[in-house]
Design a protein around this motif. Sequence first.
Motif, PDB file in Angstrom:
ATOM      1  N   ASN A  37       0.828  -1.205   0.000  1.00 37.07           N
ATOM      2  CA  ASN A  37       0.000   0.000   0.000  1.00 37.07           C
ATOM      3  C   ASN A  37       0.866   1.260   0.000  1.00 37.07           C
ATOM      4  O   ASN A  37       0.554   2.236  -0.674  1.00 37.07           O
ATOM      5  N   LYS A  38       1.936   1.229   0.807  1.00 37.33           N
ATOM      6  CA  LYS A  38       2.830   2.386   0.870  1.00 37.33           C
ATOM      7  C   LYS A  38       3.442   2.660  -0.494  1.00 37.33           C
ATOM      8  O   LYS A  38       3.534   3.815  -0.932  1.00 37.33           O
ATOM      9  N   ALA A  39       3.854   1.605  -1.202  1.00 37.18           N
ATOM     10  CA  ALA A  39       4.468   1.769  -2.524  1.00 37.18           C
ATOM     11  C   ALA A  39       3.456   2.334  -3.517  1.00 37.18           C
ATOM     12  O   ALA A  39       3.791   3.203  -4.330  1.00 37.18           O
ATOM     13  N   ARG A  40       2.223   1.851  -3.447  1.00 40.83           N
ATOM     14  CA  ARG A  40       1.185   2.331  -4.363  1.00 40.83           C
ATOM     15  C   ARG A  40       0.852   3.794  -4.084  1.00 40.83           C
ATOM     16  O   ARG A  40       0.665   4.592  -5.007  1.00 40.83           O
ATOM     17  N   MET A  41       0.779   4.155  -2.797  1.00 41.03           N
ATOM     18  CA  MET A  41       0.504   5.547  -2.433  1.00 41.03           C
ATOM     19  C   MET A  41       1.637   6.459  -2.913  1.00 41.03           C
ATOM     20  O   MET A  41       1.408   7.550  -3.432  1.00 41.03           O
ATOM     21  N   SER A  42       2.865   5.996  -2.740  1.00 42.87           N
ATOM     22  CA  SER A  42       4.028   6.782  -3.140  1.00 42.87           C
ATOM     23  C   SER A  42       4.044   6.986  -4.658  1.00 42.87           C
ATOM     24  O   SER A  42       4.310   8.076  -5.163  1.00 42.87           O
ATOM     25  N   ALA A  43       3.722   5.901  -5.394  1.00 40.38           N
ATOM     26  CA  ALA A  43       3.710   5.976  -6.855  1.00 40.38           C
ATOM     27  C   ALA A  43       2.627   6.933  -7.345  1.00 40.38           C
ATOM     28  O   ALA A  43       2.784   7.587  -8.383  1.00 40.38           O
ATOM     29  N   ALA A  44       1.536   7.030  -6.604  1.00 46.07           N
ATOM     30  CA  ALA A  44       0.437   7.920  -6.986  1.00 46.07           C
ATOM     31  C   ALA A  44       0.673   9.360  -6.532  1.00 46.07           C
ATOM     32  O   ALA A  44      -0.136  10.243  -6.816  1.00 46.07           O
ATOM     33  N   GLY A  45       1.763   9.590  -5.810  1.00 46.47           N
ATOM     34  CA  GLY A  45       2.078  10.941  -5.344  1.00 46.47           C
ATOM     35  C   GLY A  45       1.199  11.419  -4.207  1.00 46.47           C
ATOM     36  O   GLY A  45       0.946  12.613  -4.048  1.00 46.47           O
TER      37      GLY A  45
ATOM     38  N   LEU B 108       4.793  10.846   8.801  1.00 43.09           N
ATOM     39  CA  LEU B 108       4.773  10.925   7.337  1.00 43.09           C
ATOM     40  C   LEU B 108       5.344   9.647   6.725  1.00 43.09           C
ATOM     41  O   LEU B 108       6.479   9.289   6.951  1.00 43.09           O
ATOM     42  N   MET B 109       4.514   8.956   5.959  1.00 47.14           N
ATOM     43  CA  MET B 109       4.929   7.706   5.321  1.00 47.14           C
ATOM     44  C   MET B 109       5.286   7.897   3.851  1.00 47.14           C
ATOM     45  O   MET B 109       6.229   7.310   3.339  1.00 47.14           O
ATOM     46  N   THR B 110       4.500   8.700   3.119  1.00 45.72           N
ATOM     47  CA  THR B 110       4.764   8.948   1.700  1.00 45.72           C
ATOM     48  C   THR B 110       4.604  10.437   1.408  1.00 45.72           C
ATOM     49  O   THR B 110       3.755  11.105   2.007  1.00 45.72           O
ATOM     50  N   LYS B 111       5.413  10.933   0.489  1.00 45.30           N
ATOM     51  CA  LYS B 111       5.382  12.354   0.142  1.00 45.30           C
ATOM     52  C   LYS B 111       4.667  12.581  -1.182  1.00 45.30           C
ATOM     53  O   LYS B 111       4.619  11.705  -2.046  1.00 45.30           O
ATOM     54  N   SER B 112       4.118  13.760  -1.308  1.00 48.92           N
ATOM     55  CA  SER B 112       3.461  14.159  -2.557  1.00 48.92           C
ATOM     56  C   SER B 112       4.505  14.684  -3.527  1.00 48.92           C
ATOM     57  O   SER B 112       5.608  15.075  -3.143  1.00 48.92           O
ATOM     58  N   ARG B 113       4.133  14.708  -4.818  1.00 49.58           N
ATOM     59  CA  ARG B 113       5.009  15.324  -5.808  1.00 49.58           C
ATOM     60  C   ARG B 113       4.894  16.843  -5.765  1.00 49.58           C
ATOM     61  O   ARG B 113       5.674  17.555  -6.369  1.00 49.58           O
ATOM     62  N   GLU B 114       3.873  17.319  -5.034  1.00 54.63           N
ATOM     63  CA  GLU B 114       3.661  18.767  -4.932  1.00 54.63           C
ATOM     64  C   GLU B 114       4.607  19.349  -3.877  1.00 54.63           C
ATOM     65  O   GLU B 114       4.885  18.712  -2.866  1.00 54.63           O
ATOM     66  N   PRO B 115       5.044  20.583  -4.040  1.00 58.34           N
ATOM     67  CA  PRO B 115       6.014  21.180  -3.105  1.00 58.34           C
ATOM     68  C   PRO B 115       5.352  21.864  -1.910  1.00 58.34           C
ATOM     69  O   PRO B 115       5.650  22.994  -1.605  1.00 58.34           O
ATOM     70  N   GLU B 116       4.405  21.127  -1.219  1.00 62.64           N
ATOM     71  CA  GLU B 116       3.760  21.799  -0.097  1.00 62.64           C
ATOM     72  C   GLU B 116       4.425  21.490   1.249  1.00 62.64           C
ATOM     73  O   GLU B 116       4.036  21.986   2.282  1.00 62.64           O
ATOM     74  N   LEU B 117       5.449  20.615   1.234  1.00 60.29           N
ATOM     75  CA  LEU B 117       6.160  20.327   2.466  1.00 60.29           C
ATOM     76  C   LEU B 117       7.105  21.472   2.797  1.00 60.29           C
ATOM     77  O   LEU B 117       7.808  21.982   1.926  1.00 60.29           O
ATOM     78  N   THR B 118       7.111  21.861   4.040  1.00 59.96           N
ATOM     79  CA  THR B 118       8.021  22.927   4.483  1.00 59.96           C
ATOM     80  C   THR B 118       9.072  22.330   5.387  1.00 59.96           C
ATOM     81  O   THR B 118       8.817  21.386   6.124  1.00 59.96           O
ATOM     82  N   SER B 119      10.261  22.868   5.302  1.00 59.42           N
ATOM     83  CA  SER B 119      11.354  22.323   6.111  1.00 59.42           C
ATOM     84  C   SER B 119      12.043  23.440   6.882  1.00 59.42           C
ATOM     85  O   SER B 119      11.673  24.590   6.772  1.00 59.42           O
TER      86      SER B 119
END
Length: 273
Positions: free
Chosen positions: A1-9, A262-273
């Motif tokens: 599931n984690k891999a599928r979520m990651s692949a889907a962004g 956080l398990m999977t990240k989006s392809r969108e740049p909404e993460l702040t560091s």
Amino acid sequence: NKARMSAAGIVGFALEAAPRTTRAQSMDVLSSQANIAGYKAVLVAAHHYQRFMPMLMTAAGTVKAARVLILGAGVAGLQAIATAKRLGAVIEASDVRPAVKEQIESLGGKFLDVPFVTDEEREIAQGVGGYARPMPPDWMRRQAELVHERAKAADIVITTALIPGRQAPVLLKEETVKAMKPGSVVVDLAAAQGGNCPLTVADEVVERHGVTLIGHTNLAGMVAADASALYARNVLDFLKLIIDKEGKLAIDMKDDIVAACLMTKSREPELTS
């Protein structure tokens, strides 16, 4: 599931990965659901046990109180102690961590003490992040001997021991079940992770050697209304960490709770560091 979520962004969070810290308590889904499971475990055991739980003095004679043995005094175990005490049972409880002795006794249970004979045993027994760690074989042998003797005297045994990412430790061996009184009841809260007793069958109630073994894997679901309400509050409190005042997603990776979950990240740049 984690891999599928990651692949889907997809941005994916796992609340069970939240650290066991004071600030994270209100979103600790493991604790909120384990608390319910410990409560329901006692009621399920009482349902299958063919005698009274409290001591009763009646015109037809005196009934002795049920003897309950609880293995593992984490959130579920402590709630099981409290619930069994309310029903009038006599309670003994065991745990790797010596720090829970006072908690067990404050709830009306007797702590089964397995002394530590080495510094290694004392260090491991402290646990990490609120969880127990696997103990050395010699300590496990001494605990097993004590559990065997106390289980023979018990009417109900409730096992709650889990080690994250590993198969549940075996605490109640087949020879111990064989030695228990006919009509005794075991509720194995670790059934989904292999069970604290090898005779437990996940999602089934079976009888072995005259003992009823209960392997329900979703006891919290049997108290569905409160389980859902508490889980909803856990999720709400977590959402407050990742949504800003305007209601937009704002994932702050500097927040230790957010980063841990956080398990999977989006392809969108909404993460702040």
